[in-house]
Design a protein around this motif. Structure first.
Motif, PDB file in Angstrom:
ATOM      1  N   LYS A  28       0.843  -1.186   0.000  1.00  0.00           N
ATOM      2  CA  LYS A  28       0.000   0.000   0.000  1.00  0.00           C
ATOM      3  C   LYS A  28       0.888   1.249   0.000  1.00  0.00           C
ATOM      4  O   LYS A  28       2.048   1.203   0.424  1.00  0.00           O
ATOM      5  N   PHE A  34      -5.934   2.624   5.478  1.00  0.00           N
ATOM      6  CA  PHE A  34      -7.221   2.263   4.883  1.00  0.00           C
ATOM      7  C   PHE A  34      -8.019   1.454   5.902  1.00  0.00           C
ATOM      8  O   PHE A  34      -7.481   0.557   6.556  1.00  0.00           O
ATOM      9  N   ARG A  36     -11.992  -0.448   6.472  1.00  0.00           N
ATOM     10  CA  ARG A  36     -13.240  -0.858   5.856  1.00  0.00           C
ATOM     11  C   ARG A  36     -14.382   0.024   6.349  1.00  0.00           C
ATOM     12  O   ARG A  36     -14.467   0.385   7.524  1.00  0.00           O
ATOM     13  N   PHE A 109     -18.015  -3.906  -4.766  1.00  0.00           N
ATOM     14  CA  PHE A 109     -16.994  -2.998  -4.242  1.00  0.00           C
ATOM     15  C   PHE A 109     -17.058  -2.900  -2.727  1.00  0.00           C
ATOM     16  O   PHE A 109     -18.127  -3.050  -2.121  1.00  0.00           O
ATOM     17  N   THR A 110     -15.898  -2.585  -2.138  1.00  0.00           N
ATOM     18  CA  THR A 110     -15.782  -2.304  -0.708  1.00  0.00           C
ATOM     19  C   THR A 110     -15.286  -0.872  -0.538  1.00  0.00           C
ATOM     20  O   THR A 110     -14.232  -0.523  -1.081  1.00  0.00           O
ATOM     21  N   LEU A 112     -13.383   2.023   1.331  1.00  0.00           N
ATOM     22  CA  LEU A 112     -12.290   2.102   2.299  1.00  0.00           C
ATOM     23  C   LEU A 112     -12.053   3.560   2.662  1.00  0.00           C
ATOM     24  O   LEU A 112     -11.780   4.388   1.788  1.00  0.00           O
ATOM     25  N   TRP A 385     -13.342   8.304   0.265  1.00  0.00           N
ATOM     26  CA  TRP A 385     -13.310   6.862   0.454  1.00  0.00           C
ATOM     27  C   TRP A 385     -12.984   6.236  -0.905  1.00  0.00           C
ATOM     28  O   TRP A 385     -13.588   6.586  -1.924  1.00  0.00           O
ATOM     29  N   LEU A 388     -12.776  -0.207  -3.902  1.00  0.00           N
ATOM     30  CA  LEU A 388     -11.999  -1.242  -4.575  1.00  0.00           C
ATOM     31  C   LEU A 388     -12.841  -2.498  -4.752  1.00  0.00           C
ATOM     32  O   LEU A 388     -13.697  -2.792  -3.905  1.00  0.00           O
ATOM     33  N   ASN A 390     -13.901  -6.154  -4.198  1.00  0.00           N
ATOM     34  CA  ASN A 390     -13.841  -6.786  -2.871  1.00  0.00           C
ATOM     35  C   ASN A 390     -12.539  -7.533  -2.616  1.00  0.00           C
ATOM     36  O   ASN A 390     -11.939  -7.404  -1.544  1.00  0.00           O
ATOM     37  N   ALA A 393      -9.710  -5.166  -1.984  1.00  0.00           N
ATOM     38  CA  ALA A 393      -9.864  -4.504  -0.685  1.00  0.00           C
ATOM     39  C   ALA A 393      -9.448  -5.432   0.444  1.00  0.00           C
ATOM     40  O   ALA A 393      -8.735  -5.032   1.382  1.00  0.00           O
ATOM     41  N   ASP A 394      -9.875  -6.700   0.371  1.00  0.00           N
ATOM     42  CA  ASP A 394      -9.494  -7.675   1.409  1.00  0.00           C
ATOM     43  C   ASP A 394      -7.980  -7.840   1.450  1.00  0.00           C
ATOM     44  O   ASP A 394      -7.378  -7.906   2.539  1.00  0.00           O
ATOM     45  N   LEU A 397      -6.367  -4.775   3.118  1.00  0.00           N
ATOM     46  CA  LEU A 397      -6.585  -4.701   4.564  1.00  0.00           C
ATOM     47  C   LEU A 397      -5.773  -5.755   5.316  1.00  0.00           C
ATOM     48  O   LEU A 397      -5.472  -5.571   6.500  1.00  0.00           O
TER      49      LEU A 397
END
Length: 400
Positions: A28, A34, A36, A109-110, A112, A385, A388, A390, A393-394, A397
């Motif tokens: 990152k 970031f 959730r 999408f998630t 963040l 925000w 991304l 999903n 994003a996972d 994180l």
């Protein structure tokens, strides 16, 4: 055996830059955090006219579809490859109304929340498609040239040579086998490119030309009443030193009063100092004609969508990514109102020399008086925000 060991050692040494690059591509951006979030927690989520963002989403998805799936998305490395976005884009292309767009976003999408350290706040400005008056022939009135890209200008994406320099660029010309800095605005204004036939057209105002350099695109009203579209082609590689800063240093305009409108007024009131002030910004932009009514293109190589395209610092955010912006903007009809709420879905589709920082953005407002009025006065606090897919994003994180 010693020969074999030496051969293996050589292979390892040769592979180190590639391994480092791969490692950095998965990390990152430095300095960003970031977390959730839920869509229902995004300010104004239920009130935004989401369908107004669909054209911007579709333009990015059209680009994502035609790029090889294994190629990495432009900008910050957290966006993975073009292939990682194909499924979400396929769903976007089937959207028919607000409800279906909301369903696609919440399914694929998630969101963040983004912060620099523990601070989620930053500055958001605006830009617009400028209006100028010009001619294809130089005349006594139309005597300020807009130049096409010189053939000797070399633009270098440093990230292709050093992963640690991803998102950084320089430009210059090659002399005696070395890349040397290109001419500054002062040199060019004083004739460095004269008599080379690089002029696209001429306009009637050095101030309007400077603002076009800052905005990056515009429309030129020609003597026959037609419009000539002009867009960004290249930049001379010098850092932006916008003249607003110089005017503050001179005591000409107070920091609290600084705006595009204030700059224009001071230059109009002080014509004897105008060119000297303009030359203090060494950055210089070269242009290309836009044909067939095309609008201005952003750095993501898609036509920008007014009110929905966002310029970002690509060191920190990826291009083509949806972004939820929560900020404010000036009221174009009332200069006393500086903070009209701005909560909406946008797409990161552009960059800019002055757009630098973790929490930073530039809203594209389009063409016209209102667009210029908002963009000229906008320097408002806000946050965003990042949306991304999903899986990406996972993965991001998991690094925390």
């Amino acid at each position: 055996m010693r020969t074999l060991n030496l051969f293996i050692l050589i292979l390892v040494i040769l592979a180190l830059p590639l391994l480092a690059a791969l490692f950095m591509l998965e990390r990152k951006p430095e300095g960003l955090n970031f977390n959730r979030a839920a869509f229902v927690d995004l300010p104004g989520w239920q009130d935004d006219a989401l369908m107004e963002a669909l054209p911007a989403l579709l333009k990015s998805c059209e680009k994502i579809k035609i790029i090889p799936a294994g190629r990495r998305m432009p900008g910050a490395s957290i966006a993975g490859t073009y292939g990682d976005w194909r499924e979400a884009c396929g769903a976007v292309e089937k959207v028919t109304d607000r409800a279906s767009l909301e369903q696609v976003l919440t399914t694929h999408f998630t969101p963040l929340s983004v912060s620099a350290g523990s601070n989620p706040d930053g500055v958001f400005t605006g830009y617009y498609e400028a209006l100028l008056k010009g001619s294809l022939q130089e005349t006594e009135r139309f005597n300020v040239p807009l130049y096409s890209r010189p053939p000797e200008l070399v633009m270098v994406d440093l990230g292709k040579f050093r992963p640690s320099l991803k998102g950084q660029r320089i430009a210059g010309s090659v002399k005696n086998g070395r890349l040397e800095p290109y001419s500054s605005r002062k040199n060019i204004e004083e004739g460095a490119l004269g008599n080379r036939g690089l002029e696209i057209l001429w306009v009637d105002s050095a101030v309007d030309a400077y603002f076009l350099h800052v905005q990056g695109s515009g429309r030129v009203l020609m003597p026959d009443g037609s419009f000539y579209g002009i867009g960004y082609a290249a930049q001379n590689g010098h850092a932006n030193r916008l003249i607003g800063r110089r005017l503050i240093e001179m005591g000409a305009i107070a920091r609290k009063d600084m705006s595009g409108q204030a700059i224009r007024q001071w230059l109009a009131d002080n014509p004897d100092q105008m060119m000297d002030v303009l030359k203090t910004d060494p950055s210089f932009v070269f242009f290309r004609p836009l044909k067939n009514g095309d609008g201005p293109y952003g750095s993501a190589n898609v036509v920008l969508t007014p009110g929905r395209s966002l310029a970002v610092d690509r060191k920190h955010l990826p291009l083509h990514a949806p972004v939820w912006l929560s900020a404010s903007h000036p009221d174009p009809t009332d200069p006393t109102v500086a903070e009209v709420p701005l909560n909406r879905l946008m797409v990161a589709q552009d960059t800019g020399g002055a757009i630098s920082g973790e929490i930073r953005g530039d809203v594209f407002w389009g063409f016209g008086d209102d667009a210029e009025e908002i963009a000229g006065r906008m320097a408002n606090r806000g946050r965003y925000w990042l949306l991304l897919p999903n899986r990406l994003a996972d993965k991001l994180l998991e690094q925390d």
